[in-house]
Design an enzyme around this catalytic site. Structure first.
Site, PDB file in Angstrom:
ATOM      1  N   GLU A 337       0.801  -1.230   0.000  1.00 26.76           N
ATOM      2  CA  GLU A 337       0.000   0.000   0.000  1.00 26.76           C
ATOM      3  C   GLU A 337       0.837   1.285   0.000  1.00 26.76           C
ATOM      4  O   GLU A 337       0.474   2.253   0.682  1.00 26.76           O
ATOM      5  CB  GLU A 337      -0.941   0.002   1.210  1.00 26.76           C
ATOM      6  CG  GLU A 337      -1.928  -1.143   1.171  1.00 26.76           C
ATOM      7  CD  GLU A 337      -2.764  -1.244   2.435  1.00 26.76           C
ATOM      8  OE1 GLU A 337      -3.963  -1.469   2.300  1.00 26.76           O
ATOM      9  OE2 GLU A 337      -2.219  -1.139   3.550  1.00 26.76           O
TER      10      GLU A 337
HETATM   11  C1  ACM Z   1      -1.968  -5.442   4.063  1.00 31.33           C
HETATM   12  O1  ACM Z   1      -3.003  -5.922   4.517  1.00 31.33           O
HETATM   13  N1  ACM Z   1      -1.914  -4.141   3.810  1.00 31.33           N
HETATM   14  C2  ACM Z   1      -0.807  -6.255   3.762  1.00 31.33           C
END
Ligand code: ACM
Length: 528
Positions: A337
């Site tokens: 992310e």
């Molecule tokens: C995640 O759940 N951002 C790896």
């Protein structure tokens, strides 16, 4: 030379068996009740079970004998038996029983891996055999699960705990069987993590991945960069006090886990999820905005400055200090992310971090996004969301760890009424968490490509052990079986019966599991 080395433990074992067989104990049982080892409530389900329908009577006179090098394991078993039955068994002492427990060391090249063990239970003896302490430890967990909750007082003057007889041959389906705990969004104390380790070990999980850093907090002392914890450690989701592990505490956790043959995998999540680090040292920040403390639960707004050499000097120090305290082979560098990091900057960053991790003699694990970077094939991609990323990783020759959000995320709510958890990946009731096939979950990712599976527990919505247990239990128990047992040995209807019978153990451990209505939970002695 080889032969004498091999013969010695065998001779020791034979003499112990003769010795114990010659002694006439006071608890001989004429008639054992019919038992069926194959129908015991073992989780994970062992590879092969052959029942012989008799029993071993564990009692106060039973002795534990171990091969040289396994005496610590013998002590561990004695402590666990004491905890469960209140029996005080001697370890490598002088037993006056004709029924003993032996933990023997093999040197058998036919055993398929280091976690393999055999458990032979007869009227006279319980014998755990393994090439390694790790294998023997897994066998000890199986034995613990076979000791009944109550003694059978009607058959003997002394209390006897009857262990069904037969032979178990067992080893894991996957090498890596992990759980992850996010101690960054909310901090969990050393004592809490130790309890989680105890519970995971009982179900043969062998890796605990600690998500040590995120936007909301930095939880591991780094001596060369003290503000990481002084400033970065003082926040958490919701505005609570945060916290961090000193290096001594971290080492203590690593050693505690190692005793139970659990490898700690430290994660420093980067280049995104780095607000707490940049708050402590603003030169790290690459998002062009002023850094302020963050205690919400949004993601994707922070990034390191990927084009500054000083950032990599910083990372080198962090990876070095953590790696020096971490005997396991892995360092998790995050990589998920990073929504405000340009794609080319992200790939450049991951490639440089991979080299730093390798320089410190670790293999890099990263979330599935890392598959796009130019990295060594020793790196491991942890699939959580994007199947194409997992396929790409495999095409590049990387191994993968499977943590599908829709199945393995312990922080997803069970249903709309769940007290804690999120639901962006869906609701995950206990059956949904169990009923999937890692070997065939992603087309193009087969068993040879899969290092193992891991069940992550993100902590945005949980602040203490009771809340952690609500989300993790019982689902993490199912993941333990998915990691250890072969596909042929996994069956929801069978599993749910065995799960229903975990209550004596869970209650004794004071685990506040979620009492899913899908399971016909056995009432244990301690519950009401
Ligand atoms: C995640 O759940 N951002 C790896």
């Amino acid at each position: 030379m080889r032969r004498t080395l091999l013969l010695k433990p065998l001779l020791l074992l034979c003499s112990l068996l003769v010795l114990t067989a010659c002694k006439q104990g006071q608890n001989d049982i004429e008639h054992y009740p019919e038992t069926n080892l194959a129908q015991e409530n073992l989780i994970p389900k062992p590879l092969q079970i052959k029942a012989t329908h008799s029993a071993f009577g564990l009692d106060q006179n039973t002795g534990i004998y171990t091969a040289t090098g396994f005496s610590e394991l013998g002590q561990y078993l004695a402590e666990k038996i004491k905890w469960q039955t209140n029996l005080d068994l001697s370890v490598n002492g002088t037993s006056n029983s004709n029924r003993n427990i032996l933990i023997q060391k093999l040197n058998d090249s036919k055993l398929p891996n280091k976690e393999a063990y055999e458990l032979n239970i007869s009227q006279d003896s319980v014998v755990i055999s393994a090439n390694t302490a790790e294998g023997a430890f897994r066998g000890v967990q199986t034995l613990r699960q076979l000791i009944p909750e109550t003694s059978n007082d009607t058959l003997s003057k002394n209390k006897l705990w009857l262990i069904p007889s037969g032979k178990i041959t067992d080893y894991p389906n996957f090498e890596y069987r992990g759980a992850m705990l996010d101690v960054a969004r909310h901090f969990f104390s050393v004592e809490d993590v130790k309890k989680y380790i105890d519970l995971l070990a009982y179900y043969k999980i062998n890796a605990l991945h600690l998500h040590l850093t995120d936007d909301q907090g930095w939880r591991i002392e780094i001596k060369s960069w003290p503000k990481l914890t002084e400033i970065g450690g003082s926040t958490e989701v919701g505005g609570g006090p945060g916290g961090f592990y000193t290096q001594e505490e971290y080492k203590d956790l690593v050693a505690y886990a190692a005793k139970q043959h659990i490898t700690i995998i430290p994660e420093v999540d980067m280049p995104g999820h780095t607000n707490a680090a940049s708050l402590a040292y603003p030169f790290l920040n690459g998002n062009g905005k002023e850094v302020t403390p963050y205690t919400g639960i949004e993601v994707g707004f922070s990034t390191f400055d990927t084009r500054k050499d000083s950032v990599y000097d910083f990372i080198d120090d962090v990876v070095r200090e953590i790696s020096e305290m971490t005997p396991g082979p892995y360092f998790h560098a995050g990589g998920d992310e990073s929504l405000v990091t340009k794609k080319e900057d992200f790939n450049y960053f991951i490639s440089r971090v991979d080299k730093i991790v390798k320089k410190h003699n670790k293999r890099m694990i990263g979330w599935d996004e890392i598959a796009h970077a130019d990295i060594d094939t020793t790196a491991i991609a942890q699939f959580w969301s994007n199947k194409d990323n997992a396929k790409l990783a495999v095409e590049k020759g990387l191994k993968v760890i499977l943590s599908p959000g829709k199945k393995a995320y312990l922080d997803m709510k069970y249903d709309s009424l769940s007290k804690y958890g999120l639901h962006w990946a869906g609701y995950i009731p206990v059956d949904t968490a169990y009923i999937w096939t890692p070997e065939r979950y992603i087309e193009g990712v087969s068993k040879e490509n899969i290092l193992g599976i891991e069940a992550p527990l993100w902590s945005e919505t949980i602040t203490n052990m009771e809340e952690l247990e609500y989300l993790a239990f019982p689902r993490v128990i199912g993941h333990a079986e998915l990691g250890w047992s072969t596909e042929e040995n996994r069956d929801w209807e069978d599993y749910k019966q065995r799960l229903a019978n975990q209550t004596p153990y869970l209650d004794r451990m004071n685990v506040k599991y979620y009492p899913s209505k899908l399971i016909d939970w056995k009432k244990s002695k301690d519950s009401n």
